[in-house]
Design a protein around this motif. Structure first.
Motif, PDB file in Angstrom:
ATOM      1  N   ARG A 198     -34.656  32.109   5.194  1.00 43.43           N
ATOM      2  CA  ARG A 198     -35.253  31.106   4.305  1.00 43.43           C
ATOM      3  C   ARG A 198     -34.984  31.450   2.836  1.00 43.43           C
ATOM      4  N   HIS A 199     -35.094  32.731   2.498  1.00 41.80           N
ATOM      5  CA  HIS A 199     -34.810  33.124   1.110  1.00 41.80           C
ATOM      6  C   HIS A 199     -33.322  32.953   0.787  1.00 41.80           C
ATOM      7  N   ALA A 201     -31.287  30.777   2.152  1.00 44.50           N
ATOM      8  CA  ALA A 201     -30.951  29.349   2.115  1.00 44.50           C
ATOM      9  C   ALA A 201     -31.170  28.736   0.744  1.00 44.50           C
ATOM     10  N   ASP A 202     -32.060  29.324  -0.043  1.00 45.71           N
ATOM     11  CA  ASP A 202     -32.319  28.803  -1.392  1.00 45.71           C
ATOM     12  C   ASP A 202     -31.079  28.871  -2.281  1.00 45.71           C
ATOM     13  N   TYR A 203     -30.128  29.721  -1.929  1.00 43.07           N
ATOM     14  CA  TYR A 203     -28.917  29.886  -2.738  1.00 43.07           C
ATOM     15  C   TYR A 203     -27.759  29.008  -2.265  1.00 43.07           C
ATOM     16  N   GLY A 205     -26.429  25.269  -1.609  1.00 39.87           N
ATOM     17  CA  GLY A 205     -26.634  23.852  -1.849  1.00 39.87           C
ATOM     18  C   GLY A 205     -25.512  23.025  -1.259  1.00 39.87           C
ATOM     19  N   ARG A 228     -27.696  20.259   4.549  1.00 40.05           N
ATOM     20  CA  ARG A 228     -26.787  20.237   3.405  1.00 40.05           C
ATOM     21  C   ARG A 228     -25.600  19.321   3.714  1.00 40.05           C
TER      22      ARG A 228
END
Length: 427
Positions: A198-199, A201-203, A205, A228
Motif C-alpha cells: 500500500r505504501h 502503490a502511492d508512488y 501513478g 491505474r
C-alpha cells in the motif's frame, strides 16, 4: 553446423554427453524457469566419469541441484537463489558478486568461462530458428561464446518473441523433450506484505513504467494498482501478475518512448498461466540483459518506478540484499541498475521494500551485518509496513531519523540512540 539430434542411452532416460563434453569443460546453462532440465540431469549424472566439469548457474528453481547431486560439478553463480541457497550453506557454491547486466559481457570476454552452452528453446513464432522461450538475459552471450551449443527443444515452452533469435546453424546438438515446465507458484500474501504494498502503490501513478521482481510484495502491489491506466513494464523478470495487469486493462505500454505497446523482460518466472499468455504474443518481448539493464535504454524511460527487496537497511541508507550473517541467501542481481535508473528517471522513483523485522531482529539496523549491495548514494525511498522513508538528497542524520520512524516499534528506542550517535558525530 547443422544440428544433430542426440542419441538416447540404451535405458532411454538421458542423452549421452560423454563424447561431447570434455574433461575440465566450463558450462553455462539457462536458469530460473528456463533451466534445460534434461540436459542438466545428464551433466549431473555423467560429470563423475567425464571429470573436472565446471558450471555457471545464475539461479535454480528445478530442484535438480543440491550439494549431493552436484558433487561432481564445481558450481558458481551470481548469488544463492532458489536451490542454490542450500548449496551455498554447504559451502559448495562459488559466488561471483556481479550485476545481471554484467554477466553477458563477462562471458563474452572469458571472465566467466564458457566452453559449452546448454539452452532451453522453443520454435520461433516469427519464422526460422528458435526462440529462447523463458530466459533471454545472458543466454545468447553464452551461445555466441561456446565451443558447443546443446539445445533442449520442448513444444511446451512458450514461443516467445525474442530480441535475439537462435539460428538453427548455431545449434550443434538438439534433444527434444516433453517434460513439464518449471513453475514458481505465487507466494502467500501476508498482512505485512499488503501494508508494504500500500505504501509502495502511492508512488505509482498512471503512465508509470514498472520494474518489479517476484514474490509476495510485488504480487500484492500489482493487485493494488489495477485501477491505474497506461502502465508499462520494463523489467529483468516478470511473474504471473503481469497477466493480471494486462487483462484488467491497466497495462498497455502506450506511453513508452521505445517499445511502445510491448512489455520488455529478460525472464519469465511464474506458472503455466504466464507461459500461455507469452506464447506467440507480440505484446511481450524477451530480451538480453544488455537491453533490459542498459543504462542508455533505462535513461530514456520517463516515470520509471523500480521496486526491489532487501535483507536489511542501515541507518545511513546502505542496502544489503545478499547475506544474513554467514548465510548467503540472495544476490546483487539487477538491483543497482534499476535503483539508479528509477531514481534518475524524470518523474520516476526507486523503492526498496522490506518487512521491518524478521523474528526478534530488526531489519532496519545501525550497521549492516552483510555486504553493501546498493550504496546509500543511490537509494531513493525505503518502505516497510510502517511507512516510506524518502532518503534521496537527505543528510545521514535526517536519513537515520526517517528510517527509525518506519522501523518496528520494538526496536525504535535502540535505533534512536544509534541515530543520535550519528548526529553527534556531525552527520
Amino acid at each position: 553446423m547443422a544440428s544433430t539430434r542426440l542419441a538416447l542411452e540404451a535405458h532411454g532416460s538421458l542423452p549421452d554427453l560423454s563424447g561431447i563434453l570434455g574433461r575440465g569443460d566450463a558450462i553455462v546453462w539457462g536458469h530460473a524457469c528456463g533451466e534445460p532440465a534434461t540436459l542438466i540431469e545428464s551433466v549431473l549424472a555423467q560429470a563423475g566419469s567425464i571429470g573436472g566439469l565446471r558450471a555457471f548457474a545464475a539461479s535454480s528453481f528445478s530442484r535438480l541441484l543440491s550439494a549431493d547431486t552436484s558433487a561432481d560439478v564445481a558450481l558458481s553463480s551470481m548469488g544463492a537463489i532458489g536451490s542454490l541457497r542450500s548449496i551455498a550453506r554447504a559451502q559448495k557454491l562459488s559466488v561471483i558478486p556481479c550485476h545481471v547486466g554484467q554477466i553477458g559481457g563477462m562471458i563474452a570476454d572469458g571472465t566467466i568461462p564458457c566452453d559449452v552452452a546448454l539452452v532451453q528453446v522453443a520454435p520461433n513464432p516469427a519464422g526460422a530458428g528458435y526462440s529462447y522461450g523463458l530466459i533471454g538475459d545472458f543466454v545468447p552471450a553464452a551461445v555466441a561464446k561456446a565451443r558447443v551449443v546443446i539445445a533442449e527443444l520442448s513444444h511446451r515452452v512458450p514461443r516467445t518473441h525474442s530480441m535475439q533469435i537462435l539460428p538453427e546453424d548455431q545449434i550443434d546438438y538438439l534433444v527434444e523433450t516433453d517434460r513439464p515446465l518449471i513453475e514458481l507458484a505465487r507466494g502467500t500474501i501476508s498482512d505485512i506484505d499488503r501494508s508494504i504494498a500500500r505504501h509502495a502503490a502511492d508512488y505509482i501513478g498512471d503512465n508509470s513504467i514498472l520494474q518489479v521482481g517476484i514474490g509476495a510484495v510485488p504480487e500484492a502491489l500489482m493487485q493494488l494498482i489495477a485501477d491505474r491506466r497506461d502502465l508499462g513494464i520494463h523489467s529483468g523478470m516478470v511473474g504471473d501478475s503481469l497477466v493480471d495487469l494486462y487483462e484488467c486493462g491497466a497495462l498497455t505500454n502506450a506511453t513508452k518512448p521505445n517499445d511502445r505497446g510491448v512489455s520488455i523482460t529478460g525472464a519469465l518466472i511464474g506458472s503455466e498461466r504466464l507461459y500461455r499468455f507469452a506464447d506467440a504474443n507480440p505484446a511481450l518481448l524477451l530480451c538480453p540483459s544488455s537491453y533490459t539493464h542498459s543504462d542508455a535504454v533505462l535513461s530514456a524511460l520517463p516515470g520509471l518506478v523500480s521496486v526491489n527487496s532487501a535483507v536489511e537497511v542501515d541507518l545511513s541508507g546502505q542496502v544489503n540484499a545478499e547475506q544474513i550473517g554467514e548465510s548467503y541467501i540472495g544476490g546483487t542481481g539487477g538491483q543497482v541498475d534499476y535503483v539508479r535508473a528509477g531514481a534518475r528517471s524524470p518523474g520516476g522513483r526507486s523503492l526498496i521494500v522490506l518487512p521491518s523485522s524478521a523474528g526478534d531482529k530488526s531489519r532496519i539496523v545501525p550497521t549492516l551485518n552483510g555486504p553493501v549491495t546498493t550504496a546509500r548514494s543511490e537509494v531513493d525511498v525505503v518502505i516497510t509496513e510502517y511507512g516510506a522513508a524518502e532518503l534521496k538528497g537527505r543528510s545521514i542524520g535526517e536519513r537515520a531519523r526517517r528510517l527509525v520512524e518506519i522501523a518496528h516499534p520494538d526496536f525504535r528506542e535502540t535505533l534512536d540512540r544509534a541515530a543520535h550517535a550519528l548526529i553527534r558525530r556531525g552527520y
